[in-house]
Design a protein around this motif. Sequence first.
Motif, PDB file in Angstrom:
ATOM      1  N   PRO B 302     -32.562  22.408  41.299  1.00  0.00           N
ATOM      2  CA  PRO B 302     -34.010  22.627  41.190  1.00  0.00           C
ATOM      3  C   PRO B 302     -34.370  23.896  40.422  1.00  0.00           C
ATOM      4  CG  PRO B 302     -33.254  23.076  43.426  1.00  0.00           C
ATOM      5  CD  PRO B 302     -32.074  22.520  42.681  1.00  0.00           C
ATOM      6  N   VAL B 303     -33.414  24.806  40.238  1.00  0.00           N
ATOM      7  CA  VAL B 303     -33.742  26.068  39.557  1.00  0.00           C
ATOM      8  C   VAL B 303     -32.803  26.407  38.407  1.00  0.00           C
ATOM      9  CG1 VAL B 303     -34.819  27.070  41.604  1.00  0.00           C
ATOM     10  CG2 VAL B 303     -32.372  27.444  41.195  1.00  0.00           C
ATOM     11  N   GLY B 304     -31.654  25.750  38.314  1.00  0.00           N
ATOM     12  CA  GLY B 304     -30.634  26.162  37.361  1.00  0.00           C
ATOM     13  C   GLY B 304     -31.010  25.912  35.915  1.00  0.00           C
ATOM     14  N   SER B 305     -30.394  26.687  35.029  1.00  0.00           N
ATOM     15  CA  SER B 305     -30.532  26.505  33.583  1.00  0.00           C
ATOM     16  C   SER B 305     -29.505  27.398  32.912  1.00  0.00           C
ATOM     17  CB  SER B 305     -31.930  26.894  33.104  1.00  0.00           C
ATOM     18  OG  SER B 305     -32.097  28.303  33.188  1.00  0.00           O
ATOM     19  N   GLU B 306     -29.169  27.095  31.666  1.00  0.00           N
ATOM     20  CA  GLU B 306     -28.417  28.068  30.885  1.00  0.00           C
ATOM     21  C   GLU B 306     -29.408  29.102  30.360  1.00  0.00           C
ATOM     22  OE1 GLU B 306     -25.282  27.906  31.190  1.00  0.00           O
ATOM     23  OE2 GLU B 306     -25.099  25.855  31.922  1.00  0.00           O
ATOM     24  N   TYR B 307     -28.903  30.153  29.712  1.00  0.00           N
ATOM     25  CA  TYR B 307     -29.757  31.246  29.238  1.00  0.00           C
ATOM     26  C   TYR B 307     -29.079  31.882  28.036  1.00  0.00           C
ATOM     27  CZ  TYR B 307     -26.288  33.439  32.269  1.00  0.00           C
ATOM     28  OH  TYR B 307     -25.094  33.799  32.846  1.00  0.00           O
ATOM     29  N   THR B 308     -29.819  32.667  27.284  1.00  0.00           N
ATOM     30  CA  THR B 308     -29.229  33.298  26.102  1.00  0.00           C
ATOM     31  C   THR B 308     -28.474  34.565  26.502  1.00  0.00           C
ATOM     32  OG1 THR B 308     -31.129  34.704  25.638  1.00  0.00           O
ATOM     33  CG2 THR B 308     -31.164  32.482  24.693  1.00  0.00           C
ATOM     34  N   SER B 309     -27.566  34.992  25.624  1.00  0.00           N
ATOM     35  CA  SER B 309     -26.867  36.249  25.906  1.00  0.00           C
ATOM     36  C   SER B 309     -27.848  37.418  25.824  1.00  0.00           C
ATOM     37  CB  SER B 309     -25.681  36.438  24.959  1.00  0.00           C
ATOM     38  OG  SER B 309     -26.109  36.419  23.621  1.00  0.00           O
ATOM     39  N   ALA B 310     -28.922  37.270  25.033  1.00  0.00           N
ATOM     40  CA  ALA B 310     -29.951  38.324  24.993  1.00  0.00           C
ATOM     41  C   ALA B 310     -30.641  38.447  26.354  1.00  0.00           C
ATOM     42  CB  ALA B 310     -30.981  38.018  23.901  1.00  0.00           C
ATOM     43  N   ASP B 311     -30.959  37.310  26.975  1.00  0.00           N
ATOM     44  CA  ASP B 311     -31.512  37.347  28.337  1.00  0.00           C
ATOM     45  C   ASP B 311     -30.568  38.093  29.266  1.00  0.00           C
ATOM     46  OD1 ASP B 311     -33.727  35.779  27.683  1.00  0.00           O
ATOM     47  OD2 ASP B 311     -32.730  33.896  28.247  1.00  0.00           O
ATOM     48  N   CYS B 312     -29.305  37.727  29.186  1.00  0.00           N
ATOM     49  CA  CYS B 312     -28.307  38.316  30.081  1.00  0.00           C
ATOM     50  C   CYS B 312     -28.232  39.826  29.875  1.00  0.00           C
ATOM     51  CB  CYS B 312     -26.954  37.658  29.817  1.00  0.00           C
ATOM     52  SG  CYS B 312     -25.648  38.251  30.901  1.00  0.00           S
ATOM     53  N   ARG B 313     -28.209  40.237  28.627  1.00  0.00           N
ATOM     54  CA  ARG B 313     -28.121  41.682  28.347  1.00  0.00           C
ATOM     55  C   ARG B 313     -29.348  42.415  28.883  1.00  0.00           C
ATOM     56  NH1 ARG B 313     -25.785  39.631  23.476  1.00  0.00           N
ATOM     57  NH2 ARG B 313     -27.850  39.640  22.511  1.00  0.00           N
ATOM     58  N   SER B 314     -30.511  41.769  28.817  1.00  0.00           N
ATOM     59  CA  SER B 314     -31.715  42.454  29.310  1.00  0.00           C
ATOM     60  C   SER B 314     -31.655  42.624  30.831  1.00  0.00           C
ATOM     61  CB  SER B 314     -32.980  41.696  28.878  1.00  0.00           C
ATOM     62  OG  SER B 314     -33.147  40.524  29.648  1.00  0.00           O
ATOM     63  N   TRP B 315     -31.141  41.618  31.562  1.00  0.00           N
ATOM     64  CA  TRP B 315     -31.018  41.786  33.016  1.00  0.00           C
ATOM     65  C   TRP B 315     -30.056  42.933  33.329  1.00  0.00           C
ATOM     66  CZ3 TRP B 315     -29.378  35.983  33.190  1.00  0.00           C
ATOM     67  CH2 TRP B 315     -30.468  35.175  32.831  1.00  0.00           C
ATOM     68  N   LEU B 316     -28.984  43.013  32.537  1.00  0.00           N
ATOM     69  CA  LEU B 316     -27.963  44.030  32.790  1.00  0.00           C
ATOM     70  C   LEU B 316     -28.504  45.431  32.503  1.00  0.00           C
ATOM     71  CD1 LEU B 316     -24.997  42.049  31.205  1.00  0.00           C
ATOM     72  CD2 LEU B 316     -25.126  42.748  33.609  1.00  0.00           C
ATOM     73  N   THR B 317     -29.156  45.598  31.366  1.00  0.00           N
ATOM     74  CA  THR B 317     -29.650  46.947  31.036  1.00  0.00           C
ATOM     75  C   THR B 317     -30.787  47.337  31.975  1.00  0.00           C
ATOM     76  OG1 THR B 317     -31.012  45.974  29.285  1.00  0.00           O
ATOM     77  CG2 THR B 317     -28.905  46.892  28.631  1.00  0.00           C
ATOM     78  N   ASP B 318     -31.624  46.361  32.354  1.00  0.00           N
ATOM     79  CA  ASP B 318     -32.693  46.676  33.314  1.00  0.00           C
ATOM     80  C   ASP B 318     -32.121  47.185  34.640  1.00  0.00           C
ATOM     81  OD1 ASP B 318     -34.504  45.894  31.436  1.00  0.00           O
ATOM     82  OD2 ASP B 318     -35.111  44.031  32.431  1.00  0.00           O
ATOM     83  N   ALA B 319     -30.921  46.723  34.995  1.00  0.00           N
ATOM     84  CA  ALA B 319     -30.310  47.144  36.263  1.00  0.00           C
ATOM     85  C   ALA B 319     -29.577  48.471  36.135  1.00  0.00           C
ATOM     86  CB  ALA B 319     -29.344  46.064  36.756  1.00  0.00           C
ATOM     87  N   GLY B 320     -29.459  49.006  34.911  1.00  0.00           N
ATOM     88  CA  GLY B 320     -28.794  50.293  34.734  1.00  0.00           C
ATOM     89  C   GLY B 320     -27.461  50.216  34.012  1.00  0.00           C
ATOM     90  N   PHE B 321     -26.994  49.003  33.708  1.00  0.00           N
ATOM     91  CA  PHE B 321     -25.704  48.851  33.023  1.00  0.00           C
ATOM     92  C   PHE B 321     -25.799  49.247  31.554  1.00  0.00           C
ATOM     93  CE2 PHE B 321     -24.881  45.767  36.492  1.00  0.00           C
ATOM     94  CZ  PHE B 321     -23.573  46.095  36.817  1.00  0.00           C
ATOM     95  N   GLU B 322     -24.638  49.619  30.980  1.00  0.00           N
ATOM     96  CA  GLU B 322     -24.475  49.708  29.526  1.00  0.00           C
ATOM     97  C   GLU B 322     -23.688  48.481  29.082  1.00  0.00           C
ATOM     98  OE1 GLU B 322     -22.138  53.186  28.989  1.00  0.00           O
ATOM     99  OE2 GLU B 322     -23.759  54.537  29.619  1.00  0.00           O
ATOM    100  N   VAL B 323     -24.270  47.672  28.208  1.00  0.00           N
ATOM    101  CA  VAL B 323     -23.551  46.488  27.716  1.00  0.00           C
ATOM    102  C   VAL B 323     -22.477  46.941  26.737  1.00  0.00           C
ATOM    103  CG1 VAL B 323     -23.749  44.365  26.375  1.00  0.00           C
ATOM    104  CG2 VAL B 323     -25.516  44.954  28.058  1.00  0.00           C
TER     105      VAL B 323
END
Lengths: 342, 342
Positions: B302-323
């Motif tokens: 009901p909620v799943g989907s693939e996503y872009t690597s740009a999306d993924c990088r934005s979640w990571l940097t928003d959380a404080g990570f360095e990609v």
Amino acid sequence: MTRADVAVSGSEALPIMELAMAFYGSRALMSALELDVFSALADGPLPRAELAGRAGIHPRVAADFLDALVALKLLERDDAGYHNSELADRFLVRGRASYAGGFAEMGNASLFPLWGKLTDLLRTGEPQIPPGGNFFEGLYRRPEAARKFMDAMDAFNEEIATVLGSLVDWSDFATLVDVGGARGDLATRLVLAHPGLTATTFDLPPVRELFDERVAEAGVADRVRFEGGNFVEDELPSADVYVFGHILHGRDLDQRRNLVARAFAGLRPGGVLFVYDRMIDDDRREKTLSLLGSVGMALVSPVGSEYTSADCRSWLTDAGFEVVATKPLAATDTVVAARKPA
Amino acid sequence: MTRADVAVSGSEALPIMELAMAFYGSRALMSALELDVFSALADGPLPRAELAGRAGIHPRVAADFLDALVALKLLERDDAGYHNSELADRFLVRGRASYAGGFAEMGNASLFPLWGKLTDLLRTGEPQIPPGGNFFEGLYRRPEAARKFMDAMDAFNEEIATVLGSLVDWSDFATLVDVGGARGDLATRLVLAHPGLTATTFDLPPVRELFDERVAEAGVADRVRFEGGNFVEDELPSADVYVFGHILHGRDLDQRRNLVARAFAGLRPGGVLFVYDRMIDDDRREKTLSLLGSVGMALVSPVGSEYTSADCRSWLTDAGFEVVATKPLAATDTVVAARKPA
């Protein structure tokens, strides 16, 4: 060898993954046609929300589905929204004369679930459609299904008429019989291309109504007539040209040879028989869709199969014909032309 | 425009026909695996009749089906009969460590009929599996289905372990948690590749039995432990490295961001999070299987989907990570590696 010994291999297995998932793309095409995405874009681009609204696509899946159609080269996307690709604009807008989506629509309605029974076919050799009744007799009891089937079958007839026209000199031919010619679409195109020609479309009596519709629309009712009958059993009218298009693949070997022999008997000396089907390459290792299509024939027919052009030529020469041409035809077909000696 | 005005076009429509019929090839692969054609040829070539006999293929369809597998580059054919192609020999012989047919087997069992409901998904946005119950909880109640699913998921783990090993310096890492790590296959490969490393596989409690089997087989039961839990709700053990493989695509955006934030909190400074999934290209117009795969996620979740690597990088940097890296992975995946600042 333990699991950990395996070398890096995932990317090398990509062809396997692509083949395993190839059906996703087929289904995307079928659903896009069912939702008439390409017709919604016939007059120009639409933003995503508007296209999704017109096609009835839920917002949750609209972006992924429409962008997948972009990746499949059926749509294009820019600041104005989604456009039909050149391919989709030519072949997938419903109602256009060049519409070629009929085959995929058939897939949606019947072939896709049928191929789900492939393993049962392979184990038993038996067709996987409900038993009893001829495929075409059943089809012609359902007018909408019959029309879709004919749309699919007729999609490439203009190319077929052009190629048949190019293979021999038609100036001496006055009469043609298209055996199993359905609603007369090919016969119509051939008489329009060859002013001296009149034609007979020979097919099961229930096709008559769709035939009358088609020849009236084209204004050739005076030059293309319908003869109802079963070409396996009934005598074929004599003529200068016979066309056997997509009929031999539904028959067993004896019936194929019998039909070719009866064509030889019915043709005037110097006359020509054209045979076309989704023929297999003679070495049986290249034409994937013909080989798989032959397996697909076995899903619907107790005797049908595709065959090589070499097989076809041997039936023709055994019956007394001189083979004059073998040529690729339309998307996946091959035509063999053969002359009865004068 | 009348029908007769259409220019020669059948051959130009070939891409449409190929797409419409692409599912024939998928089904041929699935049935060949179901009948274990490739295992029958593991020890060498067989003449057609003998191969058909071993695989249980009826003589009526054996030649067409096996020659279709030749055209699909899965078999080869010469005077000795049929051989596995190099591709089939590496990836489609059951029981070999490099076996990659699991995904196609899943297709046979469940995905193919499910994709038949694509239009219903597109119209409603609703998953087309029976309602109620978590996909994985349901799966783990059926041990044979669970094993097949894991075979499919684990097929490319050696490549994944190799690529993860190459993206950062592992010499300082002592502990790893593979979140949703199933039977511990990737964790096993990683501890074998990195002698100083111990690992925890975090997954639902019913996976435990398959996990014990796998780590015992590999002789790493002392270095890979299992922790049962639900990674959406339960606290993750602290570690130097987290792996999120094929888990974010099953979650909604809030849960994805929440999981990434919890990984940031749980990692030691300088530690690394690896995220991999069948990511979509950032411009969403190239990776057909990722975009279609994303539609496929909606068929089951009901909620799943693939996503872009740009999306993924934005979640990571928003959380404080360095990609630190984005890289293609295995057949269709992409991995993003991100470091928690020291």
